[in-house]
Design a protein around this motif. Structure first.
Motif, short mmCIF file in Angstrom:
data_model
loop_
_atom_site.label_atom_id
_atom_site.label_comp_id
_atom_site.label_asym_id
_atom_site.label_seq_id
_atom_site.Cartn_x
_atom_site.Cartn_y
_atom_site.Cartn_z
N UNK A 284 0.84 -1.20 0.00
CA UNK A 284 0.00 0.00 0.00
C UNK A 284 0.88 1.25 0.00
N UNK A 285 1.94 1.25 0.79
CA UNK A 285 2.85 2.40 0.85
C UNK A 285 3.61 2.57 -0.46
N UNK A 286 3.94 1.45 -1.12
CA UNK A 286 4.59 1.53 -2.42
C UNK A 286 3.64 2.15 -3.45
N UNK A 287 2.39 1.75 -3.39
CA UNK A 287 1.37 2.32 -4.28
C UNK A 287 1.23 3.82 -4.04
N UNK B 254 4.42 10.54 -6.53
CA UNK B 254 5.44 10.99 -7.48
C UNK B 254 4.85 11.25 -8.87
N UNK B 255 3.55 11.00 -9.03
CA UNK B 255 2.90 11.20 -10.33
C UNK B 255 3.34 10.20 -11.37
N UNK C 230 2.48 1.40 -11.94
CA UNK C 230 3.26 2.63 -11.97
C UNK C 230 4.74 2.37 -11.98
N UNK C 231 5.50 3.45 -12.01
CA UNK C 231 6.96 3.39 -12.07
C UNK C 231 7.54 3.80 -10.72
#
Length: 220
Positions: free
Chosen positions: A139-142, A148-149, A212-213
């Motif tokens: 969740x924190x990675x997401x 960071x957009x 995402x990246x």
């Protein structure tokens, strides 16, 4: 089409030779007993993903040739002085194939030979090997990706080597959030799957809801 030489279910000295070679170059086949089981298939898939070969899990002529060639430079070796890339990230994670899964484990980011992960720890540990800090929870990675957009669609991420793929809790009846790395081949991942599989090559399919990246990683 390249001829299949060895596949899951086979038993022979050639299988043992393949297992020994995979282990030698960093892809654990779970031993060298001469039996082509699931762990050998997973190790072959990881090797194929690292070397840009079709990810079949079987040994064909092309895979055999790549496995036993001795290139002047290992295409999966990365200079630590260079900027961290999605390619390097995936290659690090692929070499953890068949490592153990332990839900909630705290992988030692200072241990380059760590062998126990859960889904998010595999990602954060692999990033740490490149000097990139990423939270240890999916969740924190997401959230870090979103802040960071750097969010993108799952379809876009499927073709980006080292992109993150997230499954939110509740999707397809899942109880927990989950995260995986895209191999960039269109439908394959490297991920800590669960206790039955450990770290393994998986498929994207319809399993993921967001992508995402990673901030700080350079993508080609």
């Amino acid at each position: 089409m390249s001829e299949t030489l060895l596949k899951r279910g086979d038993s022979s000295d050639d299988v043992r030779t393949v297992q020994e070679r995979l282990t030698e170059i960093g892809y654990s086949a779970g031993g060298s007993d001469g039996d082509y089981g699931r762990k050998t298939e997973e190790a072959v898939q990881a090797f194929q993903a690292a070397y840009g070969l079709p990810i079949t899990g079987s040994i064909d002529n092309d895979t055999w040739g790549a496995l036993f060639s001795t290139p002047a430079e290992d295409p999966t070796a990365h200079d630590p002085s260079e900027a961290p890339t999605g390619d390097a990230l995936v290659d690090i994670a692929l070499k953890q194939v068949n490592d153990r899964y332990d839900f909630g484990t705290d992988a030692d980011e200072n241990n380059p030979n760590e062998d126990t992960f859960d889904c998010a720890e595999l990602i954060s540990w692999s990033c740490a090997q490149l000097g990139i800090e990423l939270p240890s929870y999916s969740v924190s990675q997401m959230d870090a990706v979103a802040a960071a957009g750097l969010e993108c669609s799952v379809e876009e991420a499927s073709g980006i080597r080292g992109a993150l793929l997230f499954r939110e809790a509740g999707h397809n009846g899942s109880q927990y959030n989950h995260v995986a790395l895209s191999v960039g081949s269109g439908n394959e991942t490297i991920e800590a799957m669960g206790t039955a599989y450990g770290v393994a090559v998986g498929t994207i399919g319809h399993r993921f809801t967001r992508a995402g990246l990673i901030p700080g990683i350079t993508y080609s």
